[in-house]
Design an enzyme around this catalytic site. Structure first.
Site, PDB file in Angstrom:
ATOM      1  N   CYS A  76       0.867  -1.182   0.000  1.00  0.00           N
ATOM      2  CA  CYS A  76       0.000   0.000   0.000  1.00  0.00           C
ATOM      3  C   CYS A  76       0.898   1.225   0.000  1.00  0.00           C
ATOM      4  CB  CYS A  76      -0.906  -0.013   1.235  1.00  0.00           C
ATOM      5  SG  CYS A  76      -1.936   1.457   1.427  1.00  0.00           S
ATOM      6  N   CYS A 209      -1.040   3.515  -7.163  1.00  0.00           N
ATOM      7  CA  CYS A 209      -1.866   2.803  -6.175  1.00  0.00           C
ATOM      8  C   CYS A 209      -2.021   1.378  -6.677  1.00  0.00           C
ATOM      9  CB  CYS A 209      -3.225   3.479  -6.027  1.00  0.00           C
ATOM     10  SG  CYS A 209      -4.426   2.565  -5.015  1.00  0.00           S
TER      11      CYS A 209
END
Length: 301
Positions: A76, A209
């Site tokens: 992440c 992302c």
């Protein structure tokens, strides 16, 4: 103490990190994995650093205590930016690999010198990202676009039918349908400017992302066939392998132990979520070809 046969922990705020898990499995087919989606607390990219750091510490502790992980991949970008240095200090003996938008790889491939970067607001406004961009000042022209809501929309899309062209690199897909993800992709890509191979156009797009690779077909329809996508799964997998080799923890058993061909052995891969298990099951089937019994719901206070 963790052994070479102990599992590698992987976590993300949701199901986006499955793209990293897929790359890790491909690079290290002998390894065992425990993946945790903190979906009950997503999206991280729209929360404050203190909140994300607290969740990252809690999940790291949980994976060490309950699953005996030998290494942790923070799959992440937002959690890496908010907490990786603190986690390194708190767990100095744990091999740790984090993510950051792949700006340097993008510089190596751009020909026009114009690079687009999309990511969550939490990632792109972080001090860590700011330092990275400052270190590369003057090396290219960057257009940085926060994509509020896109990662969360991708999470919600996992139960929808899979387009036939999804995840193919050389196929020109049809224009995106009028879906939530398609509308968000169109809004943010349109705001960035011109993409293409001509002078002054962005010929490279950094997917900052882990979720965004799962809408690659929609992004491709918007930017055209000449734009290169740069994502982090494969580089992170290579770095994780190097870290494990250095620590003497790489598993060298003969024959792959990771599930293949849609099979799932819970001793070899476990997919956990703090949110609805049905979402993780749908994502695991759609993106990894894994059956529902791989997944379970857990609580991480």
């Amino acid at each position: 103490m963790p052994q070479a046969s102990s599992p590698i922990g992987v976590f993300d705020s949701g199901v986006g990190g499955l793209s990293v898990l897929r790359a890790l499995q491909a690079a290290m087919p002998h390894e065992r994995f425990v993946y945790l989606a903190d979906s009950a607390h997503a999206p991280y990219g729209e929360r404050g650093d203190a909140y994300v750091a607290a969740r990252t510490h809690a999940i790291t502790q949980y994976l060490r205590e309950q699953h005996g992980i030998k290494a942790l991949v923070v799959a992440c970008n937002t959690a890496t930016a908010a907490a990786i240095h603190e986690v390194r200090s708190s767990h100095p003996t744990l091999p740790l690999v984090g993510l950051e938008p792949a700006i340097k790889p993008a510089l190596a491939v751009t020909k026009t010198g114009h690079v687009g970067v999309i990511g969550t607001r939490g990632t792109l406004t972080s001090a860590k990202f700011g330092k990275l961009m400052a270190s590369l000042a003057g090396e290219a022209h960057f257009v940085v676009q926060p994509c509020d809501g896109l990662a969360h929309a991708i999470e919600r899309s996992v139960a929808q039918p899979v387009p036939a062209v999804e995840m193919t690199r050389n196929t020109a897909p049809p224009p995106p349908a009028s879906t939530e993800t398609g509308a968000l992709c169109k809004r943010y890509i349109s705001a960035m400017g011109a993409f293409g191979s001509a002078t002054g156009q962005m010929d490279t797009l950094v997917l900052g992302c882990t979720h965004y690779i799962f809408v690659a077909h929609e992004l491709r329809a918007l930017v055209g066939p000449d734009v290169q996508f740069i994502e982090t799964g494969e580089p992170v997998a290579r770095q994780t392998r190097r870290v494990l080799e250095t620590a003497g923890l790489l598993h060298h058993a003969e024959g792959p132990v990771s599930p293949q061909g849609g099979r799932c052995a819970t001793d070899h891969i476990r997919l956990l979520t703090t949110g609805p298990v049905a979402m993780l099951q749908a994502a695991a089937k759609r993106w990894l070809g894994l059956p529902p019994q791989c997944c379970q719901s857990v609580q991480v206070p």
